[in-house]
Design a protein around this motif. Sequence first.
Motif, PDB file in Angstrom:
ATOM      1  N   GLY A 109       0.806  -1.206   0.000  1.00  0.00           N
ATOM      2  CA  GLY A 109       0.000   0.000   0.000  1.00  0.00           C
ATOM      3  C   GLY A 109       0.844   1.263   0.000  1.00  0.00           C
ATOM      4  O   GLY A 109       2.032   1.242   0.336  1.00  0.00           O
ATOM      5  N   LYS A 110       0.220   2.369  -0.335  1.00  0.00           N
ATOM      6  CA  LYS A 110       0.917   3.662  -0.383  1.00  0.00           C
ATOM      7  C   LYS A 110       1.421   4.084   0.989  1.00  0.00           C
ATOM      8  O   LYS A 110       2.295   4.943   1.073  1.00  0.00           O
ATOM      9  CB  LYS A 110       0.001   4.737  -0.961  1.00  0.00           C
ATOM     10  CG  LYS A 110      -0.262   4.550  -2.438  1.00  0.00           C
ATOM     11  CD  LYS A 110      -0.870   5.761  -3.114  1.00  0.00           C
ATOM     12  CE  LYS A 110      -2.145   6.221  -2.508  1.00  0.00           C
ATOM     13  NZ  LYS A 110      -2.825   7.277  -3.269  1.00  0.00           N
ATOM     14  N   ASP A 111       0.911   3.464   2.055  1.00  0.00           N
ATOM     15  CA  ASP A 111       1.404   3.791   3.395  1.00  0.00           C
ATOM     16  C   ASP A 111       2.743   3.128   3.687  1.00  0.00           C
ATOM     17  O   ASP A 111       3.365   3.380   4.719  1.00  0.00           O
ATOM     18  CB  ASP A 111       0.376   3.402   4.467  1.00  0.00           C
ATOM     19  CG  ASP A 111       0.129   1.894   4.542  1.00  0.00           C
ATOM     20  OD1 ASP A 111       0.690   1.124   3.727  1.00  0.00           O
ATOM     21  OD2 ASP A 111      -0.641   1.496   5.430  1.00  0.00           O
ATOM     22  N   GLY A 112       3.201   2.247   2.768  1.00  0.00           N
ATOM     23  CA  GLY A 112       4.494   1.591   2.922  1.00  0.00           C
ATOM     24  C   GLY A 112       4.494   0.401   3.860  1.00  0.00           C
ATOM     25  O   GLY A 112       5.540  -0.220   4.060  1.00  0.00           O
ATOM     26  N   LYS A 113       3.358   0.039   4.429  1.00  0.00           N
ATOM     27  CA  LYS A 113       3.341  -1.098   5.351  1.00  0.00           C
ATOM     28  C   LYS A 113       2.180  -2.068   5.161  1.00  0.00           C
ATOM     29  O   LYS A 113       2.286  -3.231   5.523  1.00  0.00           O
ATOM     30  CB  LYS A 113       3.355  -0.609   6.793  1.00  0.00           C
ATOM     31  CG  LYS A 113       2.202   0.271   7.176  1.00  0.00           C
ATOM     32  CD  LYS A 113       2.337   0.815   8.584  1.00  0.00           C
ATOM     33  CE  LYS A 113       1.151   1.724   8.868  1.00  0.00           C
ATOM     34  NZ  LYS A 113       1.307   2.554  10.013  1.00  0.00           N
ATOM     35  N   THR A 114       1.078  -1.622   4.579  1.00  0.00           N
ATOM     36  CA  THR A 114      -0.083  -2.501   4.394  1.00  0.00           C
ATOM     37  C   THR A 114       0.076  -3.307   3.116  1.00  0.00           C
ATOM     38  O   THR A 114       0.185  -2.733   2.033  1.00  0.00           O
ATOM     39  CB  THR A 114      -1.392  -1.693   4.333  1.00  0.00           C
ATOM     40  OG1 THR A 114      -1.501  -0.892   5.509  1.00  0.00           O
ATOM     41  CG2 THR A 114      -2.597  -2.608   4.223  1.00  0.00           C
ATOM     42  N   GLU A 115       0.098  -4.628   3.261  1.00  0.00           N
ATOM     43  CA  GLU A 115       0.154  -5.497   2.090  1.00  0.00           C
ATOM     44  C   GLU A 115      -1.262  -5.844   1.665  1.00  0.00           C
ATOM     45  O   GLU A 115      -2.131  -6.059   2.513  1.00  0.00           O
ATOM     46  CB  GLU A 115       0.924  -6.775   2.406  1.00  0.00           C
ATOM     47  CG  GLU A 115       2.395  -6.534   2.625  1.00  0.00           C
ATOM     48  CD  GLU A 115       3.173  -7.826   2.826  1.00  0.00           C
ATOM     49  OE1 GLU A 115       2.615  -8.923   2.599  1.00  0.00           O
ATOM     50  OE2 GLU A 115       4.343  -7.728   3.206  1.00  0.00           O
ATOM     51  N   GLU A 158     -11.823   1.667   5.711  1.00  0.00           N
ATOM     52  CA  GLU A 158     -10.557   1.401   6.394  1.00  0.00           C
ATOM     53  C   GLU A 158      -9.442   0.956   5.450  1.00  0.00           C
ATOM     54  O   GLU A 158      -8.277   0.891   5.840  1.00  0.00           O
ATOM     55  CB  GLU A 158     -10.754   0.378   7.513  1.00  0.00           C
ATOM     56  CG  GLU A 158     -11.245  -0.983   7.062  1.00  0.00           C
ATOM     57  CD  GLU A 158     -12.765  -1.143   7.030  1.00  0.00           C
ATOM     58  OE1 GLU A 158     -13.215  -2.296   7.116  1.00  0.00           O
ATOM     59  OE2 GLU A 158     -13.503  -0.133   6.909  1.00  0.00           O
ATOM     60  N   ARG A 211      -9.035   2.441   2.321  1.00  0.00           N
ATOM     61  CA  ARG A 211      -8.868   3.485   1.303  1.00  0.00           C
ATOM     62  C   ARG A 211      -7.529   4.201   1.460  1.00  0.00           C
ATOM     63  O   ARG A 211      -6.882   4.118   2.474  1.00  0.00           O
ATOM     64  CB  ARG A 211     -10.020   4.489   1.404  1.00  0.00           C
ATOM     65  CG  ARG A 211     -11.334   3.867   0.970  1.00  0.00           C
ATOM     66  CD  ARG A 211     -12.479   4.843   1.016  1.00  0.00           C
ATOM     67  NE  ARG A 211     -13.706   4.154   0.624  1.00  0.00           N
ATOM     68  CZ  ARG A 211     -14.913   4.607   0.877  1.00  0.00           C
ATOM     69  NH1 ARG A 211     -15.071   5.763   1.501  1.00  0.00           N
ATOM     70  NH2 ARG A 211     -15.966   3.923   0.502  1.00  0.00           N
ATOM     71  N   ARG A 212      -7.161   4.886   0.382  1.00  0.00           N
ATOM     72  CA  ARG A 212      -5.934   5.700   0.320  1.00  0.00           C
ATOM     73  C   ARG A 212      -4.657   4.849   0.368  1.00  0.00           C
ATOM     74  O   ARG A 212      -3.609   5.319   0.760  1.00  0.00           O
ATOM     75  CB  ARG A 212      -5.927   6.787   1.394  1.00  0.00           C
ATOM     76  CG  ARG A 212      -7.227   7.608   1.362  1.00  0.00           C
ATOM     77  CD  ARG A 212      -7.135   8.992   1.883  1.00  0.00           C
ATOM     78  NE  ARG A 212      -6.146   9.843   1.274  1.00  0.00           N
ATOM     79  CZ  ARG A 212      -6.227  10.444   0.069  1.00  0.00           C
ATOM     80  NH1 ARG A 212      -7.253  10.240  -0.697  1.00  0.00           N
ATOM     81  NH2 ARG A 212      -5.268  11.232  -0.342  1.00  0.00           N
ATOM     82  N   LEU A 213      -4.782   3.578  -0.024  1.00  0.00           N
ATOM     83  CA  LEU A 213      -3.622   2.683  -0.077  1.00  0.00           C
ATOM     84  C   LEU A 213      -3.213   2.361  -1.512  1.00  0.00           C
ATOM     85  O   LEU A 213      -2.203   1.701  -1.732  1.00  0.00           O
ATOM     86  CB  LEU A 213      -3.930   1.373   0.662  1.00  0.00           C
ATOM     87  CG  LEU A 213      -4.163   1.480   2.161  1.00  0.00           C
ATOM     88  CD1 LEU A 213      -4.676   0.158   2.726  1.00  0.00           C
ATOM     89  CD2 LEU A 213      -2.878   1.900   2.856  1.00  0.00           C
TER      90      LEU A 213
END
Length: 176
Positions: free
Chosen positions: A15-21, A106, A108-110
């Motif tokens: 994910g764009k957060d760098g941690k959520t796969e 929850e 979104r934005r990834l």
Amino acid sequence: MTLDVSTEGPQRMLGKDGKTEFVIREATYRDLNDVIAINRKVLPENYPNWFFVEHLEQFPKAFIVAEVGGRVVGYVMSRVEYGWSNVNKGKAVRRGHIVSVGVLPEARRLGIATAMMLRAMKAMKIYYGASEVYLEVRVSNTPAISLYEKLGYKIVGRIPRYYSDGEDAFLMACPL
């Protein structure tokens, strides 16, 4: 815009957060209850259950889901039609139609919606021969419009009172 995603098998992504796969893959019948629940939760436009089944049966390669931790958190439901081009006016073409997109709040934005859209678009081109793709979006849905513009879609029309509550839709289209 390049369709630089695979159309074969599950794809693991970060994910764009760098941690959520998350994983994007083709939907299966087992996913339909989750897909329908997401549709009911996040979209005012709901379809009967048979509508989801029909799209999965007819266009399985372009019906995409996303999972986080083994849980379905998003979907893109698509179909391919033959009709007048939204990109090259006056020409009849095979065109993809993004029917419905939903992602749980929850998740979104990834980048999940982007990844699912790209995979569905590529599948419509490769497996179903679509030369373009289109969708309808509420004129007030600025986040979705921005996403679609980032993917290469352009507003090509406006459909008055398209939605059941009377809101207009933008018709957006993109060459494949």
